[in-house]
Scaffold this motif. Structure first.
Motif, PDB file in Angstrom:
ATOM      1  N   PHE A  99      -3.506  -3.530   3.300  1.00  0.00           N
ATOM      2  CA  PHE A  99      -2.389  -4.206   3.967  1.00  0.00           C
ATOM      3  C   PHE A  99      -1.559  -3.213   4.789  1.00  0.00           C
ATOM      4  CE2 PHE A  99       2.215  -4.993   3.508  1.00  0.00           C
ATOM      5  CZ  PHE A  99       2.342  -6.084   4.353  1.00  0.00           C
ATOM      6  N   ILE A 100      -1.173  -2.101   4.154  1.00  0.00           N
ATOM      7  CA  ILE A 100      -0.340  -1.108   4.826  1.00  0.00           C
ATOM      8  C   ILE A 100      -1.066  -0.502   6.030  1.00  0.00           C
ATOM      9  CG2 ILE A 100       0.725   1.176   4.582  1.00  0.00           C
ATOM     10  CD1 ILE A 100       1.402   0.383   1.676  1.00  0.00           C
ATOM     11  N   SER A 101      -2.346  -0.219   5.872  1.00  0.00           N
ATOM     12  CA  SER A 101      -3.122   0.384   6.967  1.00  0.00           C
ATOM     13  C   SER A 101      -3.139  -0.513   8.190  1.00  0.00           C
ATOM     14  CB  SER A 101      -4.553   0.665   6.496  1.00  0.00           C
ATOM     15  OG  SER A 101      -4.545   1.562   5.424  1.00  0.00           O
ATOM     16  N   PHE A 102      -3.302  -1.805   7.978  1.00  0.00           N
ATOM     17  CA  PHE A 102      -3.311  -2.752   9.089  1.00  0.00           C
ATOM     18  C   PHE A 102      -1.947  -2.815   9.766  1.00  0.00           C
ATOM     19  CE2 PHE A 102      -2.896  -6.897  11.049  1.00  0.00           C
ATOM     20  CZ  PHE A 102      -4.111  -7.052  11.709  1.00  0.00           C
ATOM     21  N   VAL A 103      -0.887  -2.898   8.971  1.00  0.00           N
ATOM     22  CA  VAL A 103       0.467  -2.974   9.539  1.00  0.00           C
ATOM     23  C   VAL A 103       0.781  -1.706  10.326  1.00  0.00           C
ATOM     24  CG1 VAL A 103       2.933  -3.123   8.985  1.00  0.00           C
ATOM     25  CG2 VAL A 103       1.305  -4.617   7.815  1.00  0.00           C
ATOM     26  N   VAL A 104       0.396  -0.554   9.802  1.00  0.00           N
ATOM     27  CA  VAL A 104       0.624   0.708  10.513  1.00  0.00           C
ATOM     28  C   VAL A 104      -0.158   0.721  11.830  1.00  0.00           C
ATOM     29  CG1 VAL A 104       0.159   3.202  10.428  1.00  0.00           C
ATOM     30  CG2 VAL A 104       1.246   2.061   8.482  1.00  0.00           C
ATOM     31  N   ALA A 105      -1.392   0.234  11.801  1.00  0.00           N
ATOM     32  CA  ALA A 105      -2.218   0.219  13.019  1.00  0.00           C
ATOM     33  C   ALA A 105      -1.634  -0.693  14.090  1.00  0.00           C
ATOM     34  CB  ALA A 105      -3.643  -0.204  12.682  1.00  0.00           C
ATOM     35  N   PHE A 106      -0.921  -1.726  13.679  1.00  0.00           N
ATOM     36  CA  PHE A 106      -0.264  -2.645  14.613  1.00  0.00           C
ATOM     37  C   PHE A 106       1.250  -2.456  14.537  1.00  0.00           C
ATOM     38  CE2 PHE A 106      -4.027  -5.503  14.855  1.00  0.00           C
ATOM     39  CZ  PHE A 106      -4.016  -5.704  16.217  1.00  0.00           C
ATOM     40  N   SER A 107       1.687  -1.229  14.305  1.00  0.00           N
ATOM     41  CA  SER A 107       3.100  -0.995  14.033  1.00  0.00           C
ATOM     42  C   SER A 107       3.999  -1.499  15.157  1.00  0.00           C
ATOM     43  CB  SER A 107       3.351   0.494  13.786  1.00  0.00           C
ATOM     44  OG  SER A 107       3.038   1.225  14.940  1.00  0.00           O
ATOM     45  N   GLY A 108       5.209  -1.756  14.748  1.00  0.00           N
ATOM     46  CA  GLY A 108       6.249  -2.173  15.683  1.00  0.00           C
ATOM     47  C   GLY A 108       7.381  -1.175  15.580  1.00  0.00           C
ATOM     48  N   LYS A 109       8.595  -1.666  15.616  1.00  0.00           N
ATOM     49  CA  LYS A 109       9.753  -0.792  15.444  1.00  0.00           C
ATOM     50  C   LYS A 109       9.714  -0.212  14.029  1.00  0.00           C
ATOM     51  CE  LYS A 109      12.509  -3.247  18.790  1.00  0.00           C
ATOM     52  NZ  LYS A 109      13.554  -4.213  19.031  1.00  0.00           N
ATOM     53  N   LEU A 110      10.096   1.045  13.896  1.00  0.00           N
ATOM     54  CA  LEU A 110       9.965   1.761  12.636  1.00  0.00           C
ATOM     55  C   LEU A 110      10.656   1.037  11.475  1.00  0.00           C
ATOM     56  CD1 LEU A 110       8.951   4.226  11.084  1.00  0.00           C
ATOM     57  CD2 LEU A 110      11.095   5.366  11.679  1.00  0.00           C
ATOM     58  N   LYS A 111      11.902   0.627  11.676  1.00  0.00           N
ATOM     59  CA  LYS A 111      12.644  -0.019  10.593  1.00  0.00           C
ATOM     60  C   LYS A 111      11.952  -1.310  10.167  1.00  0.00           C
ATOM     61  CE  LYS A 111      17.185  -1.825   9.362  1.00  0.00           C
ATOM     62  NZ  LYS A 111      18.552  -2.073   9.816  1.00  0.00           N
ATOM     63  N   MET A 112      11.531  -2.134  11.126  1.00  0.00           N
ATOM     64  CA  MET A 112      10.873  -3.388  10.804  1.00  0.00           C
ATOM     65  C   MET A 112       9.515  -3.139  10.141  1.00  0.00           C
ATOM     66  SD  MET A 112      11.010  -6.573  10.488  1.00  0.00           S
ATOM     67  CE  MET A 112      12.485  -6.992  11.344  1.00  0.00           C
ATOM     68  N   THR A 113       8.806  -2.126  10.620  1.00  0.00           N
ATOM     69  CA  THR A 113       7.506  -1.784  10.029  1.00  0.00           C
ATOM     70  C   THR A 113       7.689  -1.385   8.564  1.00  0.00           C
ATOM     71  OG1 THR A 113       6.644  -1.071  12.174  1.00  0.00           O
ATOM     72  CG2 THR A 113       5.484  -0.276  10.218  1.00  0.00           C
ATOM     73  N   LEU A 114       8.640  -0.525   8.293  1.00  0.00           N
ATOM     74  CA  LEU A 114       8.873  -0.074   6.915  1.00  0.00           C
ATOM     75  C   LEU A 114       9.338  -1.216   6.014  1.00  0.00           C
ATOM     76  CD1 LEU A 114      10.531   3.404   7.577  1.00  0.00           C
ATOM     77  CD2 LEU A 114       8.177   2.929   6.844  1.00  0.00           C
ATOM     78  N   LEU A 115      10.229  -2.077   6.539  1.00  0.00           N
ATOM     79  CA  LEU A 115      10.692  -3.227   5.750  1.00  0.00           C
ATOM     80  C   LEU A 115       9.546  -4.194   5.444  1.00  0.00           C
ATOM     81  CD1 LEU A 115      14.152  -4.007   7.392  1.00  0.00           C
ATOM     82  CD2 LEU A 115      13.726  -3.230   5.049  1.00  0.00           C
ATOM     83  N   PHE A 116       8.695  -4.436   6.439  1.00  0.00           N
ATOM     84  CA  PHE A 116       7.570  -5.352   6.238  1.00  0.00           C
ATOM     85  C   PHE A 116       6.566  -4.758   5.253  1.00  0.00           C
ATOM     86  CE2 PHE A 116       3.850  -7.912   7.278  1.00  0.00           C
ATOM     87  CZ  PHE A 116       4.424  -9.175   7.382  1.00  0.00           C
ATOM     88  N   ILE A 117       6.324  -3.458   5.346  1.00  0.00           N
ATOM     89  CA  ILE A 117       5.410  -2.800   4.404  1.00  0.00           C
ATOM     90  C   ILE A 117       5.966  -2.901   2.985  1.00  0.00           C
ATOM     91  CG2 ILE A 117       4.610  -0.522   3.647  1.00  0.00           C
ATOM     92  CD1 ILE A 117       4.068   0.114   6.613  1.00  0.00           C
ATOM     93  N   PHE A 118       7.247  -2.606   2.823  1.00  0.00           N
ATOM     94  CA  PHE A 118       7.853  -2.676   1.490  1.00  0.00           C
ATOM     95  C   PHE A 118       7.841  -4.107   0.955  1.00  0.00           C
ATOM     96  CE2 PHE A 118      11.569  -3.376  -1.235  1.00  0.00           C
ATOM     97  CZ  PHE A 118      11.253  -2.510  -2.274  1.00  0.00           C
ATOM     98  N   GLY A 119       8.323  -5.052   1.763  1.00  0.00           N
ATOM     99  CA  GLY A 119       8.377  -6.446   1.324  1.00  0.00           C
ATOM    100  C   GLY A 119       6.996  -7.028   1.067  1.00  0.00           C
ATOM    101  N   GLY A 120       6.057  -6.752   1.956  1.00  0.00           N
ATOM    102  CA  GLY A 120       4.699  -7.256   1.788  1.00  0.00           C
ATOM    103  C   GLY A 120       4.020  -6.662   0.572  1.00  0.00           C
ATOM    104  N   SER A 121       4.212  -5.365   0.332  1.00  0.00           N
ATOM    105  CA  SER A 121       3.620  -4.700  -0.834  1.00  0.00           C
ATOM    106  C   SER A 121       4.195  -5.263  -2.127  1.00  0.00           C
ATOM    107  CB  SER A 121       3.857  -3.193  -0.775  1.00  0.00           C
ATOM    108  OG  SER A 121       3.236  -2.643   0.350  1.00  0.00           O
ATOM    109  N   LEU A 122       5.500  -5.495  -2.137  1.00  0.00           N
ATOM    110  CA  LEU A 122       6.142  -6.084  -3.313  1.00  0.00           C
ATOM    111  C   LEU A 122       5.623  -7.510  -3.550  1.00  0.00           C
ATOM    112  CD1 LEU A 122       8.249  -5.701  -5.538  1.00  0.00           C
ATOM    113  CD2 LEU A 122       9.968  -6.605  -3.966  1.00  0.00           C
ATOM    114  N   LEU A 123       5.495  -8.290  -2.490  1.00  0.00           N
ATOM    115  CA  LEU A 123       4.967  -9.648  -2.605  1.00  0.00           C
ATOM    116  C   LEU A 123       3.533  -9.626  -3.129  1.00  0.00           C
ATOM    117  CD1 LEU A 123       5.350 -12.715  -2.108  1.00  0.00           C
ATOM    118  CD2 LEU A 123       4.395 -12.320   0.179  1.00  0.00           C
ATOM    119  N   ILE A 124       2.710  -8.741  -2.611  1.00  0.00           N
ATOM    120  CA  ILE A 124       1.313  -8.634  -3.078  1.00  0.00           C
ATOM    121  C   ILE A 124       1.293  -8.256  -4.560  1.00  0.00           C
ATOM    122  CG2 ILE A 124      -0.839  -7.309  -2.870  1.00  0.00           C
ATOM    123  CD1 ILE A 124      -0.169  -7.126   0.192  1.00  0.00           C
TER     124      ILE A 124
END
Length: 182
Positions: A99-124
Motif C-alpha cells: 500500500f505504502i509503495s503505491f502511494v509513494v509512487a503516486f505521491s502528492g503533497k508531502l503532508k497529504m501523502t504522509l497523512l494518507f499513508i498513516f491513515g490507510g496503514s491504520l485502517l488496513i
C-alpha cells in the motif's frame, strides 16, 4: 530508444519509485524480523494476536490466545476450542508495505501523502484484525470451508480494501488527481 523513454517516462518513473519503495520497506521489515530469535514471535504479530483476541472476546467469552512455546505463532481459541494460529504473515505488514509503495509512487503533497499513508496503514491494520477475528469465528462454525475462507475470501477482502484505498488516492489526492470541479 530515447523516444520510447520520453514517451513512457511517467510510467517508468512510477515503476522505479514503486519498486524502490517496496524494496527499501521490505528490507527494513526483514531487518526488524531478524532481531527476533527463530522461534520467537515478533511484537507486531503478538499485538495483532492480542487485538484479535480482544475482538473475539466481545462476542465469545471462551475466546483466548496463547503463545506457542515451541513455534513462532499464537494459538487462537474460540469457545474454548483451538481453531487457528496467527503467524508473522498474518500481521498485514506485507500488505501495508505494498500500500505504502503505491502511494509513494503516486505521491502528492508531502503532508497529504504522509497523512494518507498513516491513515490507510491504520485502517488496513484494524480491518486485518477484524478479518482474522471473523475468519476464526467462521472457521469454528464452518470448518470444512477453511480453505475457501482463508485462501480466497479473506485475501480478496484485504486486497480489495487496499485497491479501493489506491483508487481514492489516485483520484482524489495524488499529483495525477483530476483538478476539475464538477
Amino acid at each position: 530508444m530515447k523516444k520510447y523513454f520520453i514517451l513512457y517516462k511517467p510510467f517508468l518513473l512510477f515503476l522505479a519509485t514503486f519498486f524502490l519503495a517496496y524494496i527499501v520497506l521490505t528490507f527494513l521489515y526483514q531487518r526488524y524480523l531478524s532481531g527476533f530469535e527463530e522461534n520467537e514471535i515478533d511484537s507486531i504479530t503478538r499485538m495483532v494476536g492480542k487485538n484479535t483476541a480482544q475482538v473475539l472476546q466481545l462476542f465469545n467469552d471462551g475466546s483466548a490466545i496463547e503463545e506457542s512455546a515451541a513455534h513462532p505463532y499464537m494459538k487462537l481459541f474460540y469457545d474454548q476450542k483451538y481453531v487457528a494460529r496467527i503467524i508473522e504473515g498474518c500481521n498485514a505488514i506485507s500488505v501495508i508495505i505494498l500500500f505504502i509503495s503505491f502511494v509513494v509512487a503516486f505521491s502528492g503533497k508531502l503532508k497529504m501523502t504522509l497523512l494518507f499513508i498513516f491513515g490507510g496503514s491504520l485502517l488496513i491494520y484494524v480491518l486485518n484484525v477484524l478479518r482474522i477475528a471473523a475468519l476464526i469465528a467462521l472457521i469454528f462454525y464452518f470448518p470444512k470451508q477453511e480453505p475457501f475462507l482463508h485462501g480466497v475470501l479473506f485475501p480478496l477482502y484485504i486486497y480489495g480494501v487496499v485497491f479501493i484505498l489506491w483508487l481514492i488516492w489516485v483520484r482524489k489526492f495524488s499529483r495525477y488527481a483530476s483538478k476539475d470541479i464538477k
